[in-house]
Scaffold this motif. Sequence first.
Motif, mmCIF file in Angstrom:
data_model
loop_
_atom_site.group_PDB
_atom_site.id
_atom_site.type_symbol
_atom_site.label_atom_id
_atom_site.label_comp_id
_atom_site.label_asym_id
_atom_site.label_seq_id
_atom_site.Cartn_x
_atom_site.Cartn_y
_atom_site.Cartn_z
ATOM 1 N N HIS A 107 13.459 4.584 1.755
ATOM 2 C CA HIS A 107 13.999 5.329 0.603
ATOM 3 C C HIS A 107 15.530 5.348 0.651
ATOM 4 O O HIS A 107 16.202 5.261 -0.377
ATOM 5 C CB HIS A 107 13.493 6.768 0.603
ATOM 6 C CG HIS A 107 12.084 6.935 0.123
ATOM 7 N ND1 HIS A 107 11.582 6.303 -0.993
ATOM 8 C CD2 HIS A 107 11.057 7.707 0.603
ATOM 9 C CE1 HIS A 107 10.310 6.669 -1.171
ATOM 10 N NE2 HIS A 107 9.969 7.509 -0.211
ATOM 11 N N GLU A 120 8.131 5.035 -4.260
ATOM 12 C CA GLU A 120 7.097 5.133 -3.225
ATOM 13 C C GLU A 120 6.466 3.767 -2.955
ATOM 14 O O GLU A 120 6.092 3.448 -1.829
ATOM 15 C CB GLU A 120 6.021 6.148 -3.607
ATOM 16 C CG GLU A 120 6.510 7.584 -3.674
ATOM 17 C CD GLU A 120 7.262 8.037 -2.424
ATOM 18 O OE1 GLU A 120 6.987 7.522 -1.326
ATOM 19 O OE2 GLU A 120 8.148 8.893 -2.567
ATOM 20 N N ALA A 125 8.647 2.004 -0.463
ATOM 21 C CA ALA A 125 8.558 2.615 0.872
ATOM 22 C C ALA A 125 7.226 2.272 1.551
ATOM 23 O O ALA A 125 7.191 1.940 2.737
ATOM 24 C CB ALA A 125 8.746 4.132 0.764
ATOM 25 N N TYR A 144 -0.822 6.019 -2.512
ATOM 26 C CA TYR A 144 0.461 6.687 -2.712
ATOM 27 C C TYR A 144 1.513 5.705 -3.244
ATOM 28 O O TYR A 144 2.465 6.101 -3.910
ATOM 29 C CB TYR A 144 0.914 7.302 -1.387
ATOM 30 C CG TYR A 144 2.027 8.293 -1.520
ATOM 31 C CD1 TYR A 144 1.922 9.384 -2.383
ATOM 32 C CD2 TYR A 144 3.199 8.150 -0.790
ATOM 33 C CE1 TYR A 144 2.953 10.293 -2.508
ATOM 34 C CE2 TYR A 144 4.240 9.059 -0.906
ATOM 35 C CZ TYR A 144 4.107 10.133 -1.768
ATOM 36 O OH TYR A 144 5.139 11.023 -1.880
ATOM 37 N N HIS A 182 9.170 4.432 6.352
ATOM 38 C CA HIS A 182 8.994 4.883 4.969
ATOM 39 C C HIS A 182 10.220 5.657 4.476
ATOM 40 O O HIS A 182 10.811 5.323 3.441
ATOM 41 C CB HIS A 182 7.729 5.746 4.874
ATOM 42 C CG HIS A 182 7.446 6.275 3.505
ATOM 43 N ND1 HIS A 182 6.388 5.826 2.737
ATOM 44 C CD2 HIS A 182 8.068 7.224 2.749
ATOM 45 C CE1 HIS A 182 6.390 6.462 1.574
ATOM 46 N NE2 HIS A 182 7.396 7.325 1.564
HETATM 47 ZN ZN ZN Z 1 8.161 8.500 0.065
#
Ligand code: ZN
Length: 248
Positions: free
Chosen positions: A155, A209, A212, A202, A151
């Motif tokens: 990014h 996000e 990710a 999320y 994750h």
């Molecule tokens: Zn994140």
Amino acid sequence: MGFLKRRRPAGLPIDWREQAATSVTWFDPMVADEQERIGELAQRFLTEKDWEAANGFALTDEIRLTISLQAALLVLGLTFDHYRMVKTIIVHPTTMVWRGERAGPVPGLRTDAPLSLLGQAAHAGGPVVIAWDEARRNARHPEHGHDVVLHELAHKLDMLDHVVDGTPPLDTQAEHDRWVQVCTAEFEAIRGGDNGDLLWDYAGQDPGEFFAVATEVFFDRPQDLRAHNADLYDILSSFYRQDPAAIT
Ligand SMILES: [Zn+2]
């Protein structure tokens, strides 16, 4: 002249293959030349990036190796240079709780409620922050579809074009257009709240996000992702130059 013990370059422990077989589930099924490439990438990640431990915590070989192996998996089809935005990895023993004031869930209002963070890679050039207990568990249990290392490093790939917008650098305008179209459709479905639970909520936070979280699921539950949204699986497969659904 006796037998000289050949010194391995500093970095990977001599028994890294055995350790990899127990610490990350994806290593064992790989073919030999992929494992070799994983070793090269992990070696570079381990030795060329700076490592720090949170106060009162000590890094071990297991910690550095597990995180470096996950880092190697993410760029197995890419190049090590894709990690040029990664300078420092800071490892905490467990989930960090951030107590600073920040923008709250209600627009215009600020909050100082404690916020739990499994990891962080929010700023270009800033450190990648990892909670070790989470990283360790994720590496052994991909079936949950979470991986804090993948994750946070996703990014960093997103940042390669200097904007965290859920779109990493792509080769052509056509690829870019398709990427935006496929991701936007899935992102809107998540925000609409009617999208199953494969991509956790999320992912609906913002496009960064989304990328990710989609990356986590692509590597951890590739067949489920392909069944859920073949187009999303396809663009991620093209970007990462990997086809994990075909292996597992
Ligand atoms: Zn994140």
